[in-house]
Design an enzyme around this catalytic site. Structure first.
Site, PDB file in Angstrom:
ATOM      1  N   ASN A 159       0.873  -1.234  -0.057  1.00  0.00           N
ATOM      2  CA  ASN A 159      -0.003  -0.120   0.037  1.00  0.00           C
ATOM      3  C   ASN A 159       0.884   1.195  -0.107  1.00  0.00           C
ATOM      4  O   ASN A 159       1.423   1.552   1.092  1.00  0.00           O
ATOM      5  CB  ASN A 159      -0.857   0.017   1.185  1.00  0.00           C
ATOM      6  CG  ASN A 159      -1.880   1.261   1.660  1.00  0.00           C
ATOM      7  OD1 ASN A 159      -1.598   2.031   0.488  1.00  0.00           O
ATOM      8  ND2 ASN A 159      -2.389   1.289   2.710  1.00  0.00           N
ATOM      9  N   LYS A 185       0.337   4.120  -0.258  1.00  0.00           N
ATOM     10  CA  LYS A 185      -0.403   5.340   0.112  1.00  0.00           C
ATOM     11  C   LYS A 185       0.063   6.734  -0.835  1.00  0.00           C
ATOM     12  O   LYS A 185       0.088   6.484  -1.906  1.00  0.00           O
ATOM     13  CB  LYS A 185       0.085   5.615   1.663  1.00  0.00           C
ATOM     14  CG  LYS A 185      -0.230   4.320   2.553  1.00  0.00           C
ATOM     15  CD  LYS A 185       0.316   4.748   4.024  1.00  0.00           C
ATOM     16  CE  LYS A 185      -0.165   3.458   4.723  1.00  0.00           C
ATOM     17  NZ  LYS A 185      -0.085   3.428   6.134  1.00  0.00           N
TER      18      LYS A 185
HETATM   19  P1  PGA Z   1       2.602   0.338   7.923  1.00  0.00           P
HETATM   20  O1  PGA Z   1       1.283   0.429   7.165  1.00  0.00           O
HETATM   21  O2  PGA Z   1       3.139  -1.013   7.163  1.00  0.00           O
HETATM   22  O3  PGA Z   1       3.481   1.247   7.226  1.00  0.00           O
HETATM   23  O4  PGA Z   1       2.390   0.080   9.329  1.00  0.00           O
HETATM   24  C1  PGA Z   1       0.350  -0.541   6.944  1.00  0.00           C
HETATM   25  C2  PGA Z   1      -0.865  -0.291   6.186  1.00  0.00           C
HETATM   26  O5  PGA Z   1      -1.357   1.048   6.602  1.00  0.00           O
HETATM   27  O6  PGA Z   1      -1.633  -0.690   5.474  1.00  0.00           O
END
Ligand code: PGA
Length: 267
Positions: free
Chosen positions: A9, A11
């Site tokens: 992901n 983001k």
């Molecule tokens: P992270 O995020 O691996 O940076 O903790 C996971 C997510 O939000 O899907």
């Protein structure tokens, strides 16, 4: 037998140049890994680029959210058919950042789930409790309410549709996302098993088949232990999905840990 699944992901990260480097390295690193499924969910504007670089590889691509409406005057929104038009097969829904920062609710997340399966997309439906809820011992209450928001809206025909597109649930404790604090494999297992039991109340066969992945500070060094848990079928990876070596190592862990073959005991 459930195959492990790893989803990156991204983001709101990336630019054309960095994306290209990252995707090329990932394509190279995952080429021989045939025992699990791999997906990257990039910002919508880069889906064209992802498609160009991932077509004919063993890596699928998807969106990070989708609107529940098919089309219309919804400025800034993306419809399910727009994702499928660009070859997306997965879409993340109900992520805690969408819930907390963009005011999405169980209700909208459920409507989007419905729209996604109708379009033939595989929804990756995120559930998970905040730190306060965790400390108050409310994990199962919160996860159950988030699960039920979806399950209750699905008619039997829709449930069958959701199974046909291989719906995925992601347990993402909010206190573990982006914090470097990971749930222990035992903590993850216990909530994953709870989620599976919740699905089993609706349909035991489906429960044994649905993949439930864990998200929240999954890194190369902790992935194998998490994925070794019987009800943890892979990971939803945020920060580490932006680092080619980390992401490849996580995918290698998923590839070498055979996913659970045994059906859990349904009591
Ligand atoms: P992270 O995020 O691996 O940076 O903790 C996971 C997510 O939000 O899907």
């Amino acid at each position: 037998m459930r195959r492990n699944l790893v989803i990156g992901n991204w983001k709101m990260h990336g630019d054309i140049q960095r994306n290209q480097l990252l995707l090329e390295k990932i394509v190279d690193g995952l080429r021989e890994l045939n025992h699990a499924d791999y997906v990257v969910c990039v910002p919508n504007i880069y889906i064209f680029q992802a498609r160009a670089l991932l077509e004919n590889t063993n890596i699928a691509w998807g969106g990070q959210n989708v609107n529940q409406f098919e089309e219309g005057a919804f400025t800034g929104a993306i419809a399910p058919h727009m994702l499928t038009d660009l070859g997306c097969t997965y879409v993340i829904l109900g992520h805690s950042e969408r819930r907390n920062l963009f005011f999405e609710t169980n209700l909208t997340a459920a409507a989007r789930f419905d729209a996604a399966i109708r379009a033939g997309l595989t929804p990756v439906f995120c559930v998970g409790e905040t730190l306060e809820e965790h400390e108050a011992g409310l994990t199962e209450v919160i996860v159950a309410s988030q699960m039920d928001a979806v399950m209750a809206t699905l008619s039997d025909a829709d449930f069958a549709k959701a199974m046909a597109v291989n719906m995925v649930f992601a347990y993402e404790p909010v206190w573990a996302i982006g914090t470097g604090k990971t749930a222990t494999p035992q903590q993850a297992q216990s909530v994953h098993q709870f989620i599976r039991h919740r699905i089993a109340r609706r349909n035991p066969d489906a429960a044994a088949k649905v993949r439930i992945i864990y998200g929240g500070s999954v890194k190369a060094h902790n992935a194998a232990d998490l994925f070794a848990m019987p009800d943890v079928d892979g990971g939803l990876i945020g920060g580490a999905s932006l680092l080619a070596d980390e992401f490849i190592a996580i995918c290698q862990a998923a590839n070498s840990v055979a996913s659970s073959t045994c059906l859990m005991e349904l009591t």
